[in-house]
Design a protein around this motif. Structure first.
Motif, short mmCIF file in Angstrom:
data_model
loop_
_atom_site.label_atom_id
_atom_site.label_comp_id
_atom_site.label_asym_id
_atom_site.label_seq_id
_atom_site.Cartn_x
_atom_site.Cartn_y
_atom_site.Cartn_z
N ARG A 59 6.60 18.47 42.65
CA ARG A 59 6.77 17.08 42.23
C ARG A 59 6.87 16.99 40.70
N ALA A 60 6.03 17.75 40.00
CA ALA A 60 6.08 17.74 38.54
C ALA A 60 7.43 18.25 38.04
N LYS A 61 7.95 19.30 38.68
CA LYS A 61 9.25 19.84 38.28
C LYS A 61 10.36 18.83 38.54
N VAL A 62 10.30 18.17 39.70
CA VAL A 62 11.32 17.17 40.03
C VAL A 62 11.27 16.02 39.02
N GLU A 63 10.09 15.56 38.67
CA GLU A 63 9.97 14.47 37.70
C GLU A 63 10.52 14.89 36.35
N ALA A 64 10.24 16.14 35.94
CA ALA A 64 10.76 16.63 34.66
C ALA A 64 12.28 16.71 34.71
N GLU A 66 14.28 14.92 36.64
CA GLU A 66 14.80 13.55 36.66
C GLU A 66 14.83 12.97 35.25
N LYS A 67 13.78 13.23 34.49
CA LYS A 67 13.72 12.74 33.11
C LYS A 67 14.82 13.39 32.27
#
Length: 79
Positions: A59-64, A66-67
């Motif tokens: 999830r943290a990688k996906v959020e990064a 996406e940003k």
């Protein structure tokens, strides 16, 4: 985990069954409980925690990502 659950169920059954029945088949109860739990397809707490950690990292990688994508799209719009 299974031992604790079997012990708890066994204890509750002893309390619920009339006092005339003094010899509950603990081995058979444990085998039946194991069979039912196996059919439920449960996972251990350790496996759950490990998968939760993997999910959090993902999830943290996906959020990064996406940003980063949003920033790249913003730069592309400005050009």
């Amino acid at each position: 985990m299974l031992e604790n659950l079997a012990r708890t169920v066994f204890s509750e059954l002893k309390n619920a069954i009339p006092s005339q029945v003094t010899d509950l088949p603990e081995r058979e109860l444990r085998a039946a409980l194991e069979g039912v739990l196996h059919k439920l397809n449960l996972v251990s707490r350790e496996e759950f925690d490990a998968q939760q950690a993997v999910l959090m990292r993902t999830r943290a990688k996906v959020e990064a990502l996406e940003k980063q994508l949003a920033e790249l799209e913003k730069l592309a719009e400005q050009q």
